[in-house]
Design a protein around this motif. Structure first.
Motif, PDB file in Angstrom:
ATOM      1  N   GLU A  18      -0.274  -0.980  -5.857  1.00 20.93           N
ATOM      2  CA  GLU A  18       0.663  -0.306  -4.970  1.00 20.93           C
ATOM      3  C   GLU A  18       2.026  -0.965  -5.116  1.00 20.93           C
ATOM      4  O   GLU A  18       2.125  -2.169  -5.368  1.00 20.93           O
ATOM      5  N   ALA A  19       3.082  -0.175  -4.926  1.00 17.74           N
ATOM      6  CA  ALA A  19       4.449  -0.685  -4.967  1.00 17.74           C
ATOM      7  C   ALA A  19       5.334   0.287  -4.202  1.00 17.74           C
ATOM      8  O   ALA A  19       5.025   1.464  -4.090  1.00 17.74           O
ATOM      9  N   GLY A  20       6.436  -0.224  -3.688  1.00 20.26           N
ATOM     10  CA  GLY A  20       7.368   0.645  -2.979  1.00 20.26           C
ATOM     11  C   GLY A  20       8.371  -0.153  -2.178  1.00 20.26           C
ATOM     12  O   GLY A  20       8.449  -1.372  -2.281  1.00 20.26           O
ATOM     13  N   GLY A  80      -9.497  -2.163   2.866  1.00 20.98           N
ATOM     14  CA  GLY A  80     -10.506  -3.213   2.864  1.00 20.98           C
ATOM     15  C   GLY A  80     -10.386  -4.243   1.761  1.00 20.98           C
ATOM     16  O   GLY A  80     -11.176  -5.179   1.713  1.00 20.98           O
ATOM     17  N   LEU A  81      -9.425  -4.100   0.872  1.00 18.50           N
ATOM     18  CA  LEU A  81      -9.257  -5.082  -0.208  1.00 18.50           C
ATOM     19  C   LEU A  81      -8.776  -6.415   0.359  1.00 18.50           C
ATOM     20  O   LEU A  81      -7.849  -6.462   1.174  1.00 18.50           O
ATOM     21  N   LYS A  82      -9.404  -7.471  -0.100  1.00 19.44           N
ATOM     22  CA  LYS A  82      -8.973  -8.825   0.235  1.00 19.44           C
ATOM     23  C   LYS A  82      -8.318  -9.393  -1.013  1.00 19.44           C
ATOM     24  O   LYS A  82      -8.354  -8.771  -2.070  1.00 19.44           O
ATOM     25  N   ASN A  83      -7.725 -10.552  -0.935  1.00 23.79           N
ATOM     26  CA  ASN A  83      -7.056 -11.185  -2.077  1.00 23.79           C
ATOM     27  C   ASN A  83      -5.857 -10.383  -2.574  1.00 23.79           C
ATOM     28  O   ASN A  83      -5.564 -10.363  -3.757  1.00 23.79           O
ATOM     29  N   VAL A  84      -5.186  -9.693  -1.657  1.00 22.34           N
ATOM     30  CA  VAL A  84      -3.973  -8.953  -1.990  1.00 22.34           C
ATOM     31  C   VAL A  84      -2.785  -9.882  -1.796  1.00 22.34           C
ATOM     32  O   VAL A  84      -2.715 -10.619  -0.821  1.00 22.34           O
ATOM     33  N   ALA A  85      -1.868  -9.856  -2.739  1.00 26.59           N
ATOM     34  CA  ALA A  85      -0.664 -10.683  -2.656  1.00 26.59           C
ATOM     35  C   ALA A  85       0.552  -9.768  -2.493  1.00 26.59           C
ATOM     36  O   ALA A  85       0.460  -8.550  -2.610  1.00 26.59           O
ATOM     37  N   LEU A  86       1.674 -10.376  -2.217  1.00 29.82           N
ATOM     38  CA  LEU A  86       2.940  -9.654  -2.088  1.00 29.82           C
ATOM     39  C   LEU A  86       3.949 -10.282  -3.030  1.00 29.82           C
ATOM     40  O   LEU A  86       4.137 -11.493  -3.032  1.00 29.82           O
ATOM     41  N   GLU A  87       4.576  -9.447  -3.841  1.00 27.56           N
ATOM     42  CA  GLU A  87       5.652  -9.884  -4.720  1.00 27.56           C
ATOM     43  C   GLU A  87       6.876  -9.042  -4.382  1.00 27.56           C
ATOM     44  O   GLU A  87       6.775  -7.818  -4.293  1.00 27.56           O
ATOM     45  N   LYS A 118       5.716  -5.246  -4.408  1.00 24.21           N
ATOM     46  CA  LYS A 118       4.571  -4.988  -5.281  1.00 24.21           C
ATOM     47  C   LYS A 118       3.347  -5.649  -4.668  1.00 24.21           C
ATOM     48  O   LYS A 118       3.433  -6.753  -4.121  1.00 24.21           O
ATOM     49  N   TYR A 119       2.215  -4.976  -4.801  1.00 27.20           N
ATOM     50  CA  TYR A 119       0.971  -5.483  -4.237  1.00 27.20           C
ATOM     51  C   TYR A 119      -0.080  -5.631  -5.333  1.00 27.20           C
ATOM     52  O   TYR A 119      -0.752  -4.665  -5.686  1.00 27.20           O
TER      53      TYR A 119
END
Length: 65
Positions: free
Chosen positions: A8-10, A23-30, A38-39
């Motif tokens: 995902e991005a936006g 429900g996704l875990k281990n998601v980061a943010l850039e 950006k995810y």
């Protein structure tokens, strides 16, 4: 080399809570240029692990990952 699955991005900054990402875990943010978010999901040095991560992301409905 580090492998990540961007799904995902936006220009909207979502809180990094699993319910916000189906429900996704281990998601980061850039953050790029201070306003583009950006995810990526997970981070690994192993290409095969990244392919498994991609399957996980797609199973949650992110078909364009």
């Amino acid at each position: 080399m580090v492998f990540k699955v961007q799904f995902e991005a936006g220009n909207k900054n979502n809180k990094l809570n699993p319910p916000n990402f189906r429900g996704l875990k281990n998601v980061a943010l850039e953050i790029n240029d201070g306003y583009f978010y950006k995810y990526p999901y997970s981070s690994t040095l192993d290409y095969n692990s990244a392919k498994e991560d991609l399957k996980e992301v797609k199973s949650k409905g992110y078909s364009f990952a």
